[in-house]
Design a protein around this motif. Sequence first.
Motif, mmCIF file in Angstrom:
data_model
loop_
_atom_site.group_PDB
_atom_site.id
_atom_site.type_symbol
_atom_site.label_atom_id
_atom_site.label_comp_id
_atom_site.label_asym_id
_atom_site.label_seq_id
_atom_site.Cartn_x
_atom_site.Cartn_y
_atom_site.Cartn_z
ATOM 1 N N PHE A 272 -17.807 -11.578 -8.432
ATOM 2 C CA PHE A 272 -18.982 -11.144 -7.678
ATOM 3 C C PHE A 272 -18.828 -9.672 -7.285
ATOM 4 C CE2 PHE A 272 -21.291 -10.670 -3.631
ATOM 5 C CZ PHE A 272 -22.535 -11.176 -3.965
ATOM 6 N N GLN A 273 -17.640 -9.308 -6.813
ATOM 7 C CA GLN A 273 -17.371 -7.921 -6.428
ATOM 8 C C GLN A 273 -17.444 -6.989 -7.635
ATOM 9 O OE1 GLN A 273 -17.866 -7.959 -3.211
ATOM 10 N NE2 GLN A 273 -15.948 -7.006 -2.585
ATOM 11 N N LYS A 274 -16.914 -7.436 -8.760
ATOM 12 C CA LYS A 274 -16.987 -6.617 -9.975
ATOM 13 C C LYS A 274 -18.435 -6.340 -10.344
ATOM 14 C CE LYS A 274 -12.756 -8.456 -12.061
ATOM 15 N NZ LYS A 274 -12.223 -9.328 -13.145
ATOM 16 N N GLU A 275 -19.282 -7.350 -10.168
ATOM 17 C CA GLU A 275 -20.692 -7.197 -10.505
ATOM 18 C C GLU A 275 -21.347 -6.141 -9.615
ATOM 19 O OE1 GLU A 275 -22.942 -8.127 -13.474
ATOM 20 O OE2 GLU A 275 -21.315 -9.553 -13.075
ATOM 21 N N ILE A 276 -20.996 -6.127 -8.350
ATOM 22 C CA ILE A 276 -21.533 -5.113 -7.439
ATOM 23 C C ILE A 276 -21.056 -3.723 -7.850
ATOM 24 C CG2 ILE A 276 -21.314 -4.211 -5.068
ATOM 25 C CD1 ILE A 276 -21.561 -7.065 -4.066
ATOM 26 N N LEU A 277 -19.780 -3.603 -8.195
ATOM 27 C CA LEU A 277 -19.207 -2.299 -8.518
ATOM 28 C C LEU A 277 -19.731 -1.714 -9.829
ATOM 29 C CD1 LEU A 277 -15.513 -2.966 -7.446
ATOM 30 C CD2 LEU A 277 -17.057 -1.286 -6.421
ATOM 31 N N LYS A 278 -20.115 -2.581 -10.772
ATOM 32 C CA LYS A 278 -20.532 -2.059 -12.076
ATOM 33 C C LYS A 278 -22.040 -2.101 -12.294
ATOM 34 C CE LYS A 278 -20.096 -6.348 -14.787
ATOM 35 N NZ LYS A 278 -19.324 -7.051 -15.830
ATOM 36 N N ASN A 279 -22.802 -2.617 -11.335
ATOM 37 C CA ASN A 279 -24.240 -2.764 -11.524
ATOM 38 C C ASN A 279 -24.926 -1.404 -11.660
ATOM 39 O OD1 ASN A 279 -27.152 -3.021 -10.158
ATOM 40 N ND2 ASN A 279 -26.621 -4.946 -11.167
ATOM 41 N N GLY A 280 -25.729 -1.276 -12.709
ATOM 42 C CA GLY A 280 -26.368 0.002 -12.981
ATOM 43 C C GLY A 280 -27.428 0.388 -11.972
ATOM 44 N N LEU A 282 -27.540 -0.511 -8.687
ATOM 45 C CA LEU A 282 -26.860 -0.105 -7.443
ATOM 46 C C LEU A 282 -26.159 1.240 -7.625
ATOM 47 C CD1 LEU A 282 -25.341 -3.516 -6.280
ATOM 48 C CD2 LEU A 282 -27.277 -2.300 -5.264
ATOM 49 N N ALA A 283 -25.605 1.455 -8.801
ATOM 50 C CA ALA A 283 -24.993 2.744 -9.167
ATOM 51 C C ALA A 283 -23.926 3.198 -8.175
ATOM 52 C CB ALA A 283 -26.080 3.816 -9.312
ATOM 53 N N ILE A 284 -23.001 2.315 -7.871
ATOM 54 C CA ILE A 284 -21.870 2.687 -7.014
ATOM 55 C C ILE A 284 -20.901 3.525 -7.837
ATOM 56 C CG2 ILE A 284 -19.840 1.762 -5.814
ATOM 57 C CD1 ILE A 284 -21.590 -0.541 -4.893
ATOM 58 N N PRO A 285 -20.513 4.701 -7.348
ATOM 59 C CA PRO A 285 -19.632 5.579 -8.139
ATOM 60 C C PRO A 285 -18.216 5.016 -8.263
ATOM 61 C CG PRO A 285 -19.894 6.453 -5.919
ATOM 62 C CD PRO A 285 -20.837 5.280 -6.029
ATOM 63 N N LYS A 286 -17.529 5.384 -9.334
ATOM 64 C CA LYS A 286 -16.120 5.027 -9.463
ATOM 65 C C LYS A 286 -15.324 5.740 -8.375
ATOM 66 C CE LYS A 286 -15.396 3.671 -14.249
ATOM 67 N NZ LYS A 286 -14.515 3.864 -15.438
ATOM 68 N N ILE A 287 -14.272 5.097 -7.930
ATOM 69 C CA ILE A 287 -13.487 5.719 -6.869
ATOM 70 C C ILE A 287 -12.614 6.845 -7.413
ATOM 71 C CG2 ILE A 287 -11.475 4.160 -6.934
ATOM 72 C CD1 ILE A 287 -11.752 4.178 -3.772
ATOM 73 N N ILE A 317 -12.273 -4.162 1.435
ATOM 74 C CA ILE A 317 -12.009 -5.015 0.271
ATOM 75 C C ILE A 317 -12.671 -4.428 -0.973
ATOM 76 C CG2 ILE A 317 -12.386 -7.307 -0.724
ATOM 77 C CD1 ILE A 317 -12.329 -8.393 2.184
ATOM 78 N N LEU A 318 -13.917 -3.954 -0.819
ATOM 79 C CA LEU A 318 -14.633 -3.385 -1.956
ATOM 80 C C LEU A 318 -13.921 -2.131 -2.474
ATOM 81 C CD1 LEU A 318 -17.222 -3.931 -3.634
ATOM 82 C CD2 LEU A 318 -18.372 -2.220 -2.201
ATOM 83 N N ALA A 319 -13.405 -1.312 -1.563
ATOM 84 C CA ALA A 319 -12.650 -0.118 -1.979
ATOM 85 C C ALA A 319 -11.399 -0.519 -2.739
ATOM 86 C CB ALA A 319 -12.287 0.722 -0.752
ATOM 87 N N ALA A 320 -10.697 -1.539 -2.242
ATOM 88 C CA ALA A 320 -9.512 -2.037 -2.945
ATOM 89 C C ALA A 320 -9.890 -2.570 -4.313
ATOM 90 C CB ALA A 320 -8.835 -3.123 -2.112
ATOM 91 N N ASN A 321 -11.017 -3.281 -4.390
ATOM 92 C CA ASN A 321 -11.483 -3.817 -5.668
ATOM 93 C C ASN A 321 -11.835 -2.699 -6.655
ATOM 94 O OD1 ASN A 321 -13.339 -6.576 -4.119
ATOM 95 N ND2 ASN A 321 -11.163 -6.352 -4.556
ATOM 96 N N ALA A 322 -12.287 -1.562 -6.134
ATOM 97 C CA ALA A 322 -12.602 -0.419 -6.995
ATOM 98 C C ALA A 322 -11.336 0.088 -7.683
ATOM 99 C CB ALA A 322 -13.257 0.691 -6.182
ATOM 100 N N TYR A 323 -10.219 0.131 -6.944
ATOM 101 C CA TYR A 323 -8.931 0.468 -7.570
ATOM 102 C C TYR A 323 -8.502 -0.658 -8.518
ATOM 103 C CZ TYR A 323 -8.167 4.335 -4.265
ATOM 104 O OH TYR A 323 -8.262 5.504 -3.556
#
Length: 378
Positions: A272-280, A282-287, A317-323
């Motif tokens: 679920f977290q991966k989906e949030i981080l990679k969703n086009g 939402l466009a969350i930048p890579k850390i 948690i989301l920041a950790a998941n980004a790494y």
Amino acid sequence: MNKVIIINLLCLFSFLLLLPFKEPKDITIGTPKIEAGTANINGKISSPNETHKNNGSVEIFVPHPISGEISKYKTVIDESGKFSIVVDVETDISLIGLYTSLKPYNSLLVKVKSGEVTNIDITYNQNLDIEDVQTEPEMDKYQMMRSLAIINQMLGVYDAVPEPQVSLYNKSPEAFLNHVNTRVSVKLEILNKDSLLSREIKEILAKDFRIWNYRMRAFNYERSMKFNYRNIVKDTTAMPKMQKIDKSYFGFLKDFDLNNPQYLICSSFMDFQKEILKNGTLAIPKIAERDVPSWMASVKAILSNLVGFKDGQYYDILAANAYGRQLNEEVTPLTEKQKKNISDYWKEGEIAKILLRKNRQVVELDNAKSSAGQTRKQ
């Protein structure tokens, strides 16, 4: 008070003290806390005709909500039916999935604690179904055996007839989300009707089931509409006309209470977290090599109105998941700058320990591959 009564009470009290003390069943799960640790799992398998001796094995799936993956462990069952394994954990309590090669995917949901030993003895019947489970510390047997089975039931794994398709490609995104929510609510009734599962485990399983459904169905709106169109119209070449969605589409995240620590022991949370981080959309930048506070500020600007909060453990948690995406998907070690950013923000905290531990494992894997490559060249 009559002396005889007093003497009798004293005798009764003395007798009770002499009775062996038995630990109560560990039927509660508890509130998980982030912790870099390990858990020991020991067990014994009993089966008709000692079937487990035929190269038997045990597979264990451990949620790692900080590094952002489900880690798979495997160990052999020895001649006496015993097995033993040590697994990394990222929370002080974890719910792990466990099954054996005797009947793969006939899984148990087992609670383990960081720094402690869990003993589990499994007995199979003639059909190689699990007949009995004994654990130390003692756990609720029904919950261990039923939890993953009821998730499969809600997912329709056992359905003889597939769920009927509903035309959604020609509806609004809001109508689609309403459909997803309705279907989830209907399926959760299966869980709610089980009177033998505790309220606590039902809450955890409901969260797990809900975020799995939304990840699979709602996150990629375009993919879902194409799939629905092909199933309804039976045309694999044409494409339906779809409404464009923007970030506001993800307002459904507000209903999930993502700051709730129970998500740390939900098996679907990592994907679920991966989906949030990679969703086009939402466009969350890579850390990358950005410092954590500035990255987090940009993420909060995107997510805070959608998830319904501006602060809390969820963002850490989301920041950790980004790494974790870099470590797990790219299998690329952290740079010196990234390690410094992690240490500057989390200091010597548990999240820093987990990410740096994972980084060491990636470095070791990288070194092993390099050594193997050099050996082949020689």
